[in-house]
Design an enzyme around this catalytic site. Structure first.
Site, mmCIF file in Angstrom:
data_model
loop_
_atom_site.group_PDB
_atom_site.id
_atom_site.type_symbol
_atom_site.label_atom_id
_atom_site.label_comp_id
_atom_site.label_asym_id
_atom_site.label_seq_id
_atom_site.Cartn_x
_atom_site.Cartn_y
_atom_site.Cartn_z
ATOM 1 N N GLU A 99 0.842 -1.200 0.000
ATOM 2 C CA GLU A 99 0.000 0.000 0.000
ATOM 3 C C GLU A 99 0.875 1.246 0.000
ATOM 4 O O GLU A 99 1.908 1.292 0.667
ATOM 5 C CB GLU A 99 -0.894 -0.011 1.254
ATOM 6 C CG GLU A 99 -1.930 1.082 1.308
ATOM 7 C CD GLU A 99 -2.890 0.898 2.482
ATOM 8 O OE1 GLU A 99 -3.321 1.923 3.029
ATOM 9 O OE2 GLU A 99 -3.192 -0.259 2.863
ATOM 10 N N ASP A 101 0.198 5.372 0.599
ATOM 11 C CA ASP A 101 -0.853 6.266 1.104
ATOM 12 C C ASP A 101 -0.473 7.740 1.056
ATOM 13 O O ASP A 101 0.611 8.111 1.516
ATOM 14 C CB ASP A 101 -1.144 5.982 2.593
ATOM 15 C CG ASP A 101 -1.699 4.606 2.847
ATOM 16 O OD1 ASP A 101 -2.326 4.048 1.947
ATOM 17 O OD2 ASP A 101 -1.499 4.095 3.958
ATOM 18 N N GLU A 103 -2.453 10.736 3.001
ATOM 19 C CA GLU A 103 -3.560 11.078 3.897
ATOM 20 C C GLU A 103 -3.442 12.562 4.242
ATOM 21 O O GLU A 103 -2.448 12.995 4.828
ATOM 22 C CB GLU A 103 -3.512 10.238 5.170
ATOM 23 C CG GLU A 103 -3.787 8.772 4.925
ATOM 24 C CD GLU A 103 -3.693 7.937 6.185
ATOM 25 O OE1 GLU A 103 -4.579 7.096 6.406
ATOM 26 O OE2 GLU A 103 -2.722 8.122 6.956
ATOM 27 N N THR A 117 2.233 10.462 4.635
ATOM 28 C CA THR A 117 2.416 9.364 3.689
ATOM 29 C C THR A 117 2.812 8.113 4.456
ATOM 30 O O THR A 117 3.368 8.184 5.554
ATOM 31 C CB THR A 117 3.486 9.695 2.643
ATOM 32 O OG1 THR A 117 4.737 9.942 3.286
ATOM 33 C CG2 THR A 117 3.083 10.911 1.814
ATOM 34 N N ASN A 118 2.499 6.980 3.854
ATOM 35 C CA ASN A 118 2.839 5.709 4.477
ATOM 36 C C ASN A 118 3.080 4.688 3.377
ATOM 37 O O ASN A 118 2.524 4.802 2.283
ATOM 38 C CB ASN A 118 1.716 5.246 5.409
ATOM 39 C CG ASN A 118 2.198 4.283 6.482
ATOM 40 O OD1 ASN A 118 3.326 3.802 6.462
ATOM 41 N ND2 ASN A 118 1.321 3.990 7.440
ATOM 42 N N ASN A 126 3.398 1.235 9.388
ATOM 43 C CA ASN A 126 4.056 2.055 10.420
ATOM 44 C C ASN A 126 5.279 2.774 9.869
ATOM 45 O O ASN A 126 6.293 2.905 10.546
ATOM 46 C CB ASN A 126 4.450 1.210 11.634
ATOM 47 C CG ASN A 126 3.257 0.604 12.335
ATOM 48 O OD1 ASN A 126 2.214 1.245 12.451
ATOM 49 N ND2 ASN A 126 3.385 -0.640 12.776
ATOM 50 N N ARG A 127 5.160 3.233 8.636
ATOM 51 C CA ARG A 127 6.278 3.926 7.976
ATOM 52 C C ARG A 127 5.854 5.357 7.637
ATOM 53 O O ARG A 127 6.029 5.830 6.529
ATOM 54 C CB ARG A 127 6.707 3.168 6.717
ATOM 55 C CG ARG A 127 7.183 1.735 6.950
ATOM 56 C CD ARG A 127 8.460 1.721 7.774
ATOM 57 N NE ARG A 127 9.085 0.426 7.888
ATOM 58 C CZ ARG A 127 8.996 -0.390 8.945
ATOM 59 N NH1 ARG A 127 8.235 -0.030 9.980
ATOM 60 N NH2 ARG A 127 9.638 -1.529 8.991
ATOM 61 N N GLU A 128 5.293 6.054 8.621
ATOM 62 C CA GLU A 128 4.709 7.371 8.366
ATOM 63 C C GLU A 128 5.763 8.465 8.238
ATOM 64 O O GLU A 128 6.742 8.495 8.978
ATOM 65 C CB GLU A 128 3.743 7.754 9.490
ATOM 66 C CG GLU A 128 2.541 6.839 9.647
ATOM 67 C CD GLU A 128 2.770 5.712 10.635
ATOM 68 O OE1 GLU A 128 3.937 5.490 11.048
ATOM 69 O OE2 GLU A 128 1.786 5.044 11.005
ATOM 70 N N GLY A 197 -3.044 14.954 17.131
ATOM 71 C CA GLY A 197 -3.094 13.702 17.876
ATOM 72 C C GLY A 197 -4.450 13.374 18.461
ATOM 73 O O GLY A 197 -4.551 12.583 19.399
ATOM 74 N N ARG A 280 9.381 5.123 19.131
ATOM 75 C CA ARG A 280 8.653 4.031 18.480
ATOM 76 C C ARG A 280 9.584 2.930 17.997
ATOM 77 O O ARG A 280 9.224 1.760 17.987
ATOM 78 C CB ARG A 280 7.871 4.567 17.266
ATOM 79 C CG ARG A 280 6.585 5.256 17.602
ATOM 80 C CD ARG A 280 5.911 5.767 16.337
ATOM 81 N NE ARG A 280 5.367 4.691 15.510
ATOM 82 C CZ ARG A 280 5.055 4.834 14.227
ATOM 83 N NH1 ARG A 280 5.263 5.985 13.619
ATOM 84 N NH2 ARG A 280 4.546 3.820 13.551
#
Length: 293
Positions: A99, A101, A103, A117-118, A126-128, A197, A280
């Site tokens: 995928e 992305d 957003e 983006t991801n 989890n690669r934002e 957030g 993270r």
């Protein structure tokens, strides 16, 4: 018509035999509503998606694709858009999906609009990355594009690269190159996380929230659902019999100008990068060690 080969990425790559490509600017030729049909508004060449306190809306491509370029022009929600997300993305199916992305995260009036983006590879995300756009995306249409071949995935805003995901399979890092992907867009309420957030909630007195679209273009290798994935992968790679524009050597990496553009975006507009989030990721994800950008 699709993007002419001679101007894509700003340089000439020669005459290429284009096989199995789809190219159009009409919504109904490439896409179909996927949910909340009553939240679609057609006004000539414009398509508007509406979000209210009953529902958002979304659409999907009629076909799936392997490699090429997908572009949509969007004018994002005006005014107080806090809590809303407008998404444009490509995705394959299943738990081990790939995928890419975009957003677009709404905000309170006067605050900058940010784009997150991801990238998912084999179901792992989890690669934002997040950046603030250098213009007001609610005032005019801007072009958002995904370019994808065997060597790289490039996220582009008005043809400026904002993210690069490079094939590093030679370092043991998987790359999304074996699953055909559909093209999707939607608008929905995500006030549990989208704005500061989740601290700023959607103000429904400002509803309906409208995202406006035009200029739908897909210039890529169409993959029939009835064809096995491995056969699609072979069909969409250049061979002695056919050459695809996305496999041209000049498109195997960013050119010097694009590299400088990406560095400018990262230096001046990026506000979050998962590669620097040691809370993270106490152990840096492997691709972060090798990416130059």
């Amino acid at each position: 018509m699709g993007v002419p080969v001679s101007v894509f990425f700003g340089f000439f790559v020669g005459l290429v035999l284009v096989v199995g490509l789809v190219s159009s600017a009409k919504f109904e030729e490439l896409f179909q509503p996927s949910w909340a049909l009553d939240h679609f508004i057609h006004e000539g060449e414009l398509l508007k998606l509406k979000l209210d306190n009953h529902s958002g809306a979304g659409f999907s491509s009629k076909s799936k694709y392997m490699f090429g370029k997908v572009s949509i022009q969007i004018k994002l929600v005006e005014g107080d858009s806090a809590g809303t997300v407008t998404a444009f993305y490509m995705s394959s199916d299943g738990p081990n999906h790939n995928e890419f992305d975009f957003e677009f995260l709404g905000n309170t009036t006067g605050e900058p609009y940010s784009v997150q983006t991801n990238v998912y590879v084999n179901g792992v995300g989890n690669r934002e990355q997040r950046l603030n756009l250098w213009f007001d995306p609610t005032k005019e249409f801007h072009s958002y594009s995904l370019f994808w071949n065997q060597r790289q995935v490039v996220f582009l805003v008005d043809e400026t690269p904002i993210r690069l995901h490079t094939n590093m399979e030679n370092k043991g890092i998987p790359f999304p190159k074996d699953q055909a992907m559909g093209v999707y867009s939607s608008i929905w309420n995500a006030d549990d996380w989208a704005t500061q957030g989740g601290r700023i909630k959607t103000d429904w007195t400002h509803a309906p929230f409208i995202a406006t679209y035009k200029g739908f273009e897909i210039d890529g290798c169409e993959c029939p659902v009835s064809v096995a994935a491995a056969d699609n992968a072979k069909k969409c790679i250049s061979s002695a019999e056919r050459r695809y524009w996305w496999d041209e050597p000049t498109l195997s990496e960013l050119n010097v100008h694009q590299s400088h553009q990406l560095m400018w975006v990262r230096a001046n507009h990026m506000v979050y990068d998962y590669c620097t989030d040691t809370a993270r990721f106490p152990v840096l994800p492997p691709e972060c060690m090798h990416h130059r950008h």
